[in-house]
Scaffold this motif. Structure first.
Motif, PDB file in Angstrom:
ATOM      1  N   ARG A 114       0.808  -1.226   0.000  1.00 30.00           N
ATOM      2  CA  ARG A 114       0.000   0.000   0.000  1.00 30.00           C
ATOM      3  C   ARG A 114       0.836   1.269   0.000  1.00 30.00           C
ATOM      4  N   ASP A 115       2.065   1.187   0.526  1.00 29.94           N
ATOM      5  CA  ASP A 115       2.889   2.400   0.596  1.00 29.94           C
ATOM      6  C   ASP A 115       3.796   2.574  -0.631  1.00 29.94           C
ATOM      7  N   THR A 116       3.560   1.792  -1.674  1.00 28.33           N
ATOM      8  CA  THR A 116       4.367   1.925  -2.887  1.00 28.33           C
ATOM      9  C   THR A 116       4.077   3.263  -3.559  1.00 28.33           C
ATOM     10  N   ASP A 117       5.107   4.042  -3.823  1.00 28.15           N
ATOM     11  CA  ASP A 117       4.955   5.337  -4.466  1.00 28.15           C
ATOM     12  C   ASP A 117       4.665   5.129  -5.953  1.00 28.15           C
ATOM     13  N   PRO A 139      -4.260   3.193 -12.163  1.00 27.73           N
ATOM     14  CA  PRO A 139      -4.299   3.095 -10.697  1.00 27.73           C
ATOM     15  C   PRO A 139      -5.721   2.976 -10.178  1.00 27.73           C
ATOM     16  N   ASP A 140      -5.877   2.179  -9.133  1.00 27.01           N
ATOM     17  CA  ASP A 140      -7.178   2.029  -8.478  1.00 27.01           C
ATOM     18  C   ASP A 140      -7.388   3.261  -7.599  1.00 27.01           C
ATOM     19  N   ARG A 141      -8.409   4.024  -7.900  1.00 30.08           N
ATOM     20  CA  ARG A 141      -8.665   5.262  -7.159  1.00 30.08           C
ATOM     21  C   ARG A 141      -9.697   5.085  -6.055  1.00 30.08           C
ATOM     22  N   GLY A 153      -1.722   1.179  -3.989  1.00 31.84           N
ATOM     23  CA  GLY A 153      -0.826   0.122  -4.426  1.00 31.84           C
ATOM     24  C   GLY A 153      -1.414  -0.817  -5.461  1.00 31.84           C
ATOM     25  N   ARG A 154      -2.655  -0.578  -5.868  1.00 32.67           N
ATOM     26  CA  ARG A 154      -3.305  -1.486  -6.810  1.00 32.67           C
ATOM     27  C   ARG A 154      -3.448  -0.827  -8.179  1.00 32.67           C
ATOM     28  N   LEU A 162       7.237  -6.179 -12.291  1.00 28.81           N
ATOM     29  CA  LEU A 162       7.009  -5.121 -11.298  1.00 28.81           C
ATOM     30  C   LEU A 162       6.607  -5.742  -9.961  1.00 28.81           C
ATOM     31  N   GLY A 163       5.786  -6.784 -10.010  1.00 26.70           N
ATOM     32  CA  GLY A 163       5.423  -7.484  -8.783  1.00 26.70           C
ATOM     33  C   GLY A 163       6.636  -8.100  -8.114  1.00 26.70           C
TER      34      GLY A 163
END
Length: 267
Positions: A14-17, A50-52, A58-59, A105-106
């Motif tokens: 979740r904290d991935t920039d 990106p999931d907003r 992070g998704r 990326l994963g």
């Protein structure tokens, strides 16, 4: 085959920039564009969206044209888990290349991919252990051997061709269990991530390659505890050597898939 669009989900911590995700994409796809809404246009009609939503940190959704070929032959090695995820037909062409990028990326960002078939793929972070230091400076064989000696006392300089000056030679480092680390010095393969460097034309690659005693190991999707421990140890040794090389000759570290690696992450 079909021209319909499908979607695969990239799940990162979740904290991935998001800026880090875009930077990594640009390492291997320099033509990628960041849209105003945060979507990364990968080219070839593929996008990372990106999931907003309130829980979307992070998704990302990989939206891409669905292209499938025949199912994989039985018994074929499958490090990515695609045979399990797509039993009726493997992704092909533009979908395959975009899905490969998402899987990578994963791997690099400690995440997972959930395919459009609902199968979760969790790349092992050390599935790719090979690193290359791309440097403007070349070391003669004896100089490199002396540099490595305190860190890897069992390293051996392989037979050096008569016409080799500071490239075209290798050093072998034994690893427990019959594995080896091969350090190969040659002219640069010119990684896409470094294509803007003025000195890349004359650069030297210090390629660190893990050679497993069991050649089928790299086809494992989910390594067991013993393999995981060995992969981790090998990657740390390779990382220490790469860091030493950057300190000594300068340059940049690139992994086998073309992503830049921060030397600080290798300590």
């Amino acid at each position: 085959m079909s021209n319909e669009t499908t979607s695969h989900r990239l799940q990162l911590p979740r904290d991935t920039d998001p800026a880090d995700v875009f930077a990594m994409v640009r390492n291997v796809r320099p033509q990628a564009v960041l849209d105003d809404d945060g979507t990364i246009d990968l080219g070839q009609d593929a996008r990372l969206v990106p999931d907003r939503g309130p829980r979307g940190a992070g998704r990302w959704d990989l939206e891409v044209t669905r292209v499938r070929e025949d199912p994989a032959p039985e018994g074929l090695g499958d490090s990515h888990g695609y045979t399990r995820a797509f039993p009726e037909g493997l992704p092909f062409g533009t979908e395959r290349s975009a899905l490969d990028l998402t899987w990578s990326l994963g791997r690099r960002l400690y995440g997972a991919v959930v395919t459009d078939s609902g199968v979760r793929l969790e790349p092992h972070p050390y599935h790719v252990r090979d690193l290359t230091v791309v440097s403007p400076h070349a070391l003669a064989p004896e100089s490199l051997a002396q540099l490595l000696a305190p860190l890897e006392p069992e390293a051996e300089l392989d037979q050096v061709p008569e016409d080799a000056d500071a490239t075209g030679y290798s050093i072998t480092i034994p690893v427990d269990g019959g594995d080896e680390i091969s350090l190969r010095v040659g002219r640069s393969a010119r990684p896409v991530a470094l294509q803007q460097l003025a000195w890349l034309e004359d650069a030297v690659d210090y390629e660190l390659v893990h050679i497993a005693a069991d050649e089928t190991e790299d086809a494992l999707e989910s390594p067991d505890a013993e393999v995981t421990e060995r992969w981790t140890g090998v990657y740390r040794r390779i990382g220490l050597i790469a860091g030493l090389l950057v300190e000594t000759v300068g340059g940049y570290v690139v992994d086998l898939e073309g992503f830049l690696v921060d030397p600080a992450d290798l300590a």
